[in-house]
Design a protein around this motif. Structure first.
Motif, mmCIF file in Angstrom:
data_model
loop_
_atom_site.group_PDB
_atom_site.id
_atom_site.type_symbol
_atom_site.label_atom_id
_atom_site.label_comp_id
_atom_site.label_asym_id
_atom_site.label_seq_id
_atom_site.Cartn_x
_atom_site.Cartn_y
_atom_site.Cartn_z
ATOM 1 N N LEU A 45 31.690 -16.413 -30.030
ATOM 2 C CA LEU A 45 31.896 -16.959 -31.268
ATOM 3 C C LEU A 45 30.456 -17.287 -31.797
ATOM 4 O O LEU A 45 30.230 -17.766 -32.972
ATOM 5 C CB LEU A 45 32.753 -18.116 -31.349
ATOM 6 C CG LEU A 45 34.305 -17.852 -30.591
ATOM 7 C CD1 LEU A 45 34.954 -19.517 -30.512
ATOM 8 C CD2 LEU A 45 34.997 -17.264 -31.880
ATOM 9 N N TYR A 255 27.830 -26.664 -34.892
ATOM 10 C CA TYR A 255 28.711 -26.001 -33.616
ATOM 11 C C TYR A 255 30.164 -25.654 -34.405
ATOM 12 O O TYR A 255 30.574 -24.588 -34.001
ATOM 13 C CB TYR A 255 28.988 -27.254 -32.489
ATOM 14 C CG TYR A 255 30.021 -26.744 -31.716
ATOM 15 C CD1 TYR A 255 29.604 -25.871 -30.525
ATOM 16 C CD2 TYR A 255 31.277 -27.161 -32.018
ATOM 17 C CE1 TYR A 255 30.533 -25.529 -29.607
ATOM 18 C CE2 TYR A 255 32.169 -27.000 -30.837
ATOM 19 C CZ TYR A 255 31.884 -25.878 -29.655
ATOM 20 O OH TYR A 255 32.833 -25.610 -28.839
ATOM 21 N N SER A 256 30.607 -26.552 -35.072
ATOM 22 C CA SER A 256 32.071 -26.477 -35.593
ATOM 23 C C SER A 256 32.086 -25.076 -36.512
ATOM 24 O O SER A 256 33.164 -24.439 -36.449
ATOM 25 C CB SER A 256 32.708 -27.458 -36.291
ATOM 26 O OG SER A 256 32.056 -27.608 -37.829
ATOM 27 N N ASN A 257 31.002 -24.438 -36.967
ATOM 28 C CA ASN A 257 30.973 -23.225 -37.849
ATOM 29 C C ASN A 257 30.486 -22.343 -37.058
ATOM 30 O O ASN A 257 30.459 -20.852 -37.468
ATOM 31 C CB ASN A 257 29.916 -23.249 -39.061
ATOM 32 C CG ASN A 257 30.490 -24.028 -40.105
ATOM 33 O OD1 ASN A 257 31.682 -23.845 -40.490
ATOM 34 N ND2 ASN A 257 29.978 -25.105 -40.740
ATOM 35 N N PRO B 197 38.549 -29.041 -35.378
ATOM 36 C CA PRO B 197 38.266 -28.134 -36.593
ATOM 37 C C PRO B 197 36.896 -27.275 -36.133
ATOM 38 O O PRO B 197 35.978 -27.597 -36.965
ATOM 39 C CB PRO B 197 38.275 -29.007 -37.827
ATOM 40 C CG PRO B 197 37.996 -30.224 -37.277
ATOM 41 C CD PRO B 197 38.258 -30.314 -35.866
ATOM 42 N N SER B 198 36.878 -26.580 -35.092
ATOM 43 C CA SER B 198 35.647 -25.678 -34.975
ATOM 44 C C SER B 198 36.106 -24.304 -34.409
ATOM 45 O O SER B 198 37.281 -24.160 -34.114
ATOM 46 C CB SER B 198 34.963 -26.318 -33.654
ATOM 47 O OG SER B 198 35.554 -26.245 -32.525
ATOM 48 N N VAL B 199 35.341 -23.388 -34.808
ATOM 49 C CA VAL B 199 35.709 -22.016 -34.285
ATOM 50 C C VAL B 199 36.445 -21.899 -32.911
ATOM 51 O O VAL B 199 37.297 -21.329 -32.836
ATOM 52 C CB VAL B 199 34.626 -21.138 -34.683
ATOM 53 C CG1 VAL B 199 34.016 -20.782 -35.997
ATOM 54 C CG2 VAL B 199 33.206 -21.484 -33.858
ATOM 55 N N ASN B 229 34.638 -30.735 -40.228
ATOM 56 C CA ASN B 229 34.581 -29.391 -40.811
ATOM 57 C C ASN B 229 35.803 -29.327 -41.524
ATOM 58 O O ASN B 229 36.978 -28.721 -40.985
ATOM 59 C CB ASN B 229 34.367 -28.395 -39.842
ATOM 60 C CG ASN B 229 34.131 -27.065 -40.604
ATOM 61 O OD1 ASN B 229 34.642 -26.647 -41.470
ATOM 62 N ND2 ASN B 229 33.058 -26.353 -39.884
ATOM 63 N N LYS B 232 37.457 -25.751 -41.704
ATOM 64 C CA LYS B 232 38.313 -25.461 -40.631
ATOM 65 C C LYS B 232 39.506 -26.159 -40.491
ATOM 66 O O LYS B 232 40.587 -25.720 -39.862
ATOM 67 C CB LYS B 232 37.200 -25.630 -39.368
ATOM 68 C CG LYS B 232 35.993 -24.803 -39.300
ATOM 69 C CD LYS B 232 36.366 -23.512 -38.734
ATOM 70 C CE LYS B 232 35.035 -22.421 -38.947
ATOM 71 N NZ LYS B 232 34.906 -21.428 -39.956
#
Lengths: 288, 289
Positions: A45, A255-257, B197-199, B229, B232
């Motif tokens: 990711l 990080y979340s993105n 809420p993260s990838v 986020n 997300k």
């Protein structure tokens, strides 16, 4: 040289360290990142590249062929995992319980249980400049991660020379998948956080790596939150703390993105450089 | 009796902190089971008295009696794990490589190989600070069969609940989708998925939910650190809607979780504000499902 990034506790930042470290290393030299957390692989990711290979990975399991079978029941008797069962007129195989030892198949007097491949996951290989990235993903419902980890490591060994720096993003915990992912590594970097959970699971990870006779270093993530007990523990046990990545909400947001951190946060880059220095010193001392 | 299992796919989403909070809110009504057996942390918040402890045996490993061994090498030939190398002219089983299949012992012409049962860990039955009982465990270093130890913890918890006439078993699961997770899902009445809420959080949530679906268990979701986020978090909402998963609650990012933990407390014992309220509401929803 092989370096495994591991941790007892999940979610301490293994993938963050693996991906950022690999990316920074690749600015100067060739490096291979392999995601061995095949149950929940996340490195992909954060790393992009051109896909140069995609292969299905199989495990071998027996398949009953009834024509010659004399229903002697030897297959059930020799299986230690209850994966083969003889009922009154049929032999049943439970693929998810099978470990692929071949005993039932090869000891069958009528060759009625030939081993057949069953897909357990997929391996993908990406390339971007100096960076090779390999990830394997276990099919959902497959319970055993170890055979896929093993085949992934074989792929890495076959495709890259010993000299190349190889980073393994290991699964969490201390059980068999972790052993498989770390047992061939020269150096283990344990990522933890300075909290009671972090310390408790770090101790388990340290014990595990000691049992494997591995050299270890500790990376404290979210440094500044929690307490000083992790540092004290490392000092008391002569375990080098090689980096302290600060606790910042901004890091969690980036990080979340799915973005790498070190381009945006100089404090992270400085800590990664500490890790790189430690690795190159280790490499020289051990002539790897 | 209801068995509520809390899992997350990804580690570090706050699963154990939230489970321990529910254990506090549930008090005497629940039996607690920590099924994250290879990194069990729940006891750090529950103050167990470790009243009863028992060794857990599961699986076997090969051992070669060198006096009986005729060095024919048949064992090494059949071993799929290359676990029997020749060291100083002796065939030696490497315990960390041995899978315990027993094929070597079956083909040994000298009857030199024994398959010995392995102590793979311990399980405990404790009284905890919330006035109830907890079953927990510790897997041995590098041990296999974590799924079986999980099954043991669950069956002990179930027996306790029946004996003490408790209606709810609260199970803290492990990360991933492999054998310990499969084992903690079997027999569950409801699954609480804790995500962030993260990838990575979303990726792992989707994978672990696919596993939950195979079991046909109804699930709900708690989004932890929901304000890290917002985009997300919206993506998670959309996923929950498509899959018909209950949205139980959203918890904002709050470092008090860690502060509470450093004092050996759950967040509901530490915080008297918003987070406590959210968790109380969440527990009510889960309890009356």
């Amino acid at each position: 040289m092989k370096i495994a990034i591991a941790s007892g506790k999940g979610g301490t930042g293994k993938t963050t360290v693996s991906t950022n470290l690999t990316s920074l290393l690749s600015e100067k030299s060739a490096v291979v990142l392999t995601d061995l957390d095949v149950e929940e692989p996340n490195s992909g990711l954060f790393i992009s590249g051109e896909k140069i290979c995609e292969v299905d990975k199989y495990k071998m399991i027996p398949e009953w062929e009834k024509d010659e079978c004399i229903l002697c029941g030897n297959c059930q008797k020799v299986c230690n995992f209850n994966a083969v069962m003889k009922l009154s007129k049929i032999i049943m195989v439970f693929p998810e319980l099978c470990h692929g030892c071949y005993a039932c198949s090869e000891l069958c007097p009528t060759n009625s249980l030939p081993m057949k491949p069953k897909k357990m996951g997929e391996l993908k290989h990406f390339k971007s400049g100096n960076l090779d990235f390999i990830e394997s993903k276990l099919i959902i419902g497959e319970e055993q991660a170890v055979p896929l980890i093993k085949q992934t490591l074989d792929y890495v060994d076959e495709n890259f020379p010993d000299k190349t720096i190889k980073i393994f993003d290991a699964p969490p915990g201390t059980s068999c998948p972790v052993i498989e992912a770390t047992k061939d590594a020269d150096l283990i970097l344990l990522v933890t956080e300075p909290t009671p959970f972090g310390l408790h699971d770090l101790k388990l990870a340290v014990e595990t790596m000691k049992a494997l006779k591995k050299d270890i270093g500790v990376i404290i993530n979210r440094f500044g939150i929690g307490d000083a007990n992790v540092e004290e523990y490392c000092e008391e046990n002569n375990i080098p703390i090689i980096a302290k990545i600060p606790n910042m909400r901004k890091i969690a947001e980036i990080y979340s993105n799915g973005e790498l951190l070190y381009h945006k946060i100089p404090e992270v880059k400085a800590q990664l450089e500490n890790i790189i220095t430690f690795i190159s010193e280790y490499q020289q001392e051990n002539t790897l | 009796m209801k068995e509520i299992v809390i899992i997350s796919g990804k580690g570090g989403t706050g699963k154990t902190s939230i489970t321990a909070s529910f254990a506090c809110l549930g008090g005497k009504d629940v039996i607690v089971a920590d099924c994250d057996v290879d990194a069990a942390d729940m006891h750090l918040l529950m103050q167990p008295d470790w009243k009863k402890s028992e060794d857990f045996y599961s699986g076997v490993l090969a051992e070669i009696d060198q006096e009986k061994c005729i060095k024919c090498g048949k064992c090494a030939d059949v071993c799929r794990w290359d676990a029997i190398p020749v060291i100083d002219n002796e065939y030696i089983v490497q315990p960390l490589d041995c899978e315990g299949c027993g094929y070597c012992a079956l083909v040994c012409p000298a009857d030199a190989i024994s398959m010995d049962e392995q102590n793979v860990g311990k399980w405990f039955l404790s009284n905890v600070k919330t006035g109830t009982k907890m079953v927990h465990a510790k897997l041995g270093i590098g041990a296999e069969n974590s799924g079986k130890l999980v099954a043991k913890v669950k069956s002990e918890a179930k027996a306790l609940a029946e004996k003490n006439n408790k209606q709810i078993i609260l199970v803290d699961g492990s990360p991933g989708i492999g054998c310990p997770v499969v084992s903690s899902l079997s027999g569950a009445s409801y699954v609480v998925l804790v995500t962030e809420p993260s990838v990575a959080g979303i990726h792992d949530l989707k994978r672990v939910y696919e596993l939950v679906k195979k079991f046909g268990i109804k699930a709900g979701c708690i989004i932890n650190k929901a304000d890290i986020n917002l985009e997300k978090t919206k993506d998670i909402h959309a996923f929950l809607k498509t899959e018909n998963i209950d949205l139980i609650s959203e918890i904002p990012y709050d470092e008090n979780f860690t502060k509470a933990m450093t004092q050996g407390k759950t967040i509901v014992e530490f915080d008297n504000g918003k987070i406590k309220q959210i968790l109380e509401d969440s527990w009510k929803k889960i309890k009356y499902l």
